[in-house]
Design a protein around this motif. Structure first.
Motif, PDB file in Angstrom:
ATOM      1  N   ARG A 100      -5.575   2.368   1.278  1.00  0.00           N
ATOM      2  CA  ARG A 100      -5.206   3.706   1.746  1.00  0.00           C
ATOM      3  C   ARG A 100      -5.698   3.934   3.167  1.00  0.00           C
ATOM      4  O   ARG A 100      -4.954   4.432   4.025  1.00  0.00           O
ATOM      5  CB  ARG A 100      -5.782   4.761   0.794  1.00  0.00           C
ATOM      6  N   LEU A 101      -6.949   3.576   3.453  1.00  0.00           N
ATOM      7  CA  LEU A 101      -7.501   3.789   4.791  1.00  0.00           C
ATOM      8  C   LEU A 101      -6.842   2.874   5.815  1.00  0.00           C
ATOM      9  O   LEU A 101      -6.508   3.306   6.928  1.00  0.00           O
ATOM     10  CB  LEU A 101      -9.016   3.572   4.774  1.00  0.00           C
ATOM     11  N   LEU A 139      -3.008   2.176  10.343  1.00  0.00           N
ATOM     12  CA  LEU A 139      -1.848   1.471  10.899  1.00  0.00           C
ATOM     13  C   LEU A 139      -0.716   2.440  11.221  1.00  0.00           C
ATOM     14  O   LEU A 139      -0.125   2.383  12.311  1.00  0.00           O
ATOM     15  CB  LEU A 139      -1.370   0.413   9.905  1.00  0.00           C
ATOM     16  N   MET A 140      -0.401   3.337  10.275  1.00  0.00           N
ATOM     17  CA  MET A 140       0.701   4.260  10.498  1.00  0.00           C
ATOM     18  C   MET A 140       0.395   5.244  11.616  1.00  0.00           C
ATOM     19  O   MET A 140       1.289   5.625  12.381  1.00  0.00           O
ATOM     20  CB  MET A 140       1.026   5.007   9.204  1.00  0.00           C
ATOM     21  N   ALA A 141      -0.876   5.654  11.731  1.00  0.00           N
ATOM     22  CA  ALA A 141      -1.253   6.544  12.829  1.00  0.00           C
ATOM     23  C   ALA A 141      -1.099   5.837  14.170  1.00  0.00           C
ATOM     24  O   ALA A 141      -0.624   6.432  15.150  1.00  0.00           O
ATOM     25  CB  ALA A 141      -2.690   7.026  12.640  1.00  0.00           C
ATOM     26  N   ILE A 166       7.134  -0.524   5.974  1.00  0.00           N
ATOM     27  CA  ILE A 166       5.938  -0.984   6.677  1.00  0.00           C
ATOM     28  C   ILE A 166       4.673  -0.524   5.946  1.00  0.00           C
ATOM     29  O   ILE A 166       3.755  -1.316   5.702  1.00  0.00           O
ATOM     30  CB  ILE A 166       5.934  -0.465   8.124  1.00  0.00           C
ATOM     31  N   GLY A 167       4.622   0.774   5.604  1.00  0.00           N
ATOM     32  CA  GLY A 167       3.432   1.293   4.945  1.00  0.00           C
ATOM     33  C   GLY A 167       3.206   0.691   3.581  1.00  0.00           C
ATOM     34  O   GLY A 167       2.071   0.316   3.227  1.00  0.00           O
ATOM     35  N   GLY A 168       4.279   0.573   2.776  1.00  0.00           N
ATOM     36  CA  GLY A 168       4.132  -0.023   1.457  1.00  0.00           C
ATOM     37  C   GLY A 168       3.732  -1.481   1.530  1.00  0.00           C
ATOM     38  O   GLY A 168       2.877  -1.938   0.760  1.00  0.00           O
ATOM     39  N   GLY A 169       4.341  -2.205   2.463  1.00  0.00           N
ATOM     40  CA  GLY A 169       3.971  -3.604   2.622  1.00  0.00           C
ATOM     41  C   GLY A 169       2.525  -3.771   3.060  1.00  0.00           C
ATOM     42  O   GLY A 169       1.800  -4.627   2.542  1.00  0.00           O
TER      43      GLY A 169
END
Length: 211
Positions: A143-144, A149-151, A169-172
């Motif tokens: 989660r962190l 990464l997304m930020a 991208i986030g799920g991977g």
């Protein structure tokens, strides 16, 4: 047997919670529409209920098989009562605090279920509860790490990539981080789970299709 089953449940369920919670934003919008975007933090918080739900899903059928209906009813009442209390306490502060309160309630309920686990397996239940340690650490890392990464991608590209790409991208990233942490902390458990699942699928009987 109980140890192996609980291990598989813990790893798979917390892995799913890692991925779904990490991509709560695009997942909620894609499933329910843009007007539900504000519900994403609630979904992300509620996904942390999974550890307690895993234990409860294990305890209830186990006690039923042991013909302990009184304990099944007692834990069902405790589950409902703690949900009602958390809702009464946190709902006035908004949906996001309510989600976090329900997740914290799950931790308390998991600890209160230890005596039932001990009854079911005929020995102290702490070894079973300890199985949650590595998957919970992997969930937190996923989660962190995904949030960071997304930020970083949002700062770099803004809204240049769409919801489906964010989800991919986030799920991977969450899945990879979860697996990496689990392999670092408990490699034998991961290989053992893979062997047990492969053996279970090999033994699954073929179901004939009516012509």
């Amino acid at each position: 047997m109980a140890l192996a089953l609980m291990d598989i449940l813990a790893i798979l369920s917390l892995g799913a919670a890692s991925v779904s919670g990490a991509v709560a934003g695009p997942l909620v919008v894609l499933m329910f529409g843009a007007r539900w975007a504000s519900a994403a933090p609630v979904f992300a918080a509620l996904s942390l209920i999974v550890p307690a739900s895993t234990i409860y899903a294990f305890v209830k059928p186990m006690l039923t098989a042991l013909r302990r209906p009184g304990l099944v009813s007692a834990f069902a009442a405790m589950n409902a009562g703690t949900i009602a209390f958390a809702a009464w306490f946190a709902a006035p502060f908004g949906l996001v605090p309510l989600g976090w309160a329900l997740s914290a309630r799950g931790l308390v309920v998991a600890l209160l279920m230890l005596p039932a686990l001990s009854i079911g397996i005929g020995q102290p239940a702490w070894p079973l509860l300890r199985l949650m340690g590595a998957p919970v650490a992997a969930l937190i890392g996923a989660r962190l790490g995904t949030a960071a990464l997304m930020a970083a991608l949002a700062r770099e590209f803004g809204l240049a990539f769409g919801l489906r790409l964010q989800l991919l991208i986030g799920g991977g990233a969450a899945g990879v981080i979860f697996l990496a942490v689990m392999l670092a902390l408990a490699p034998r458990r991961m290989t053992g789970m893979a062997r047990r699942l492969a053996a279970a699928f090999r033994r699954a009987p073929a179901v004939p299709v009516a012509g």
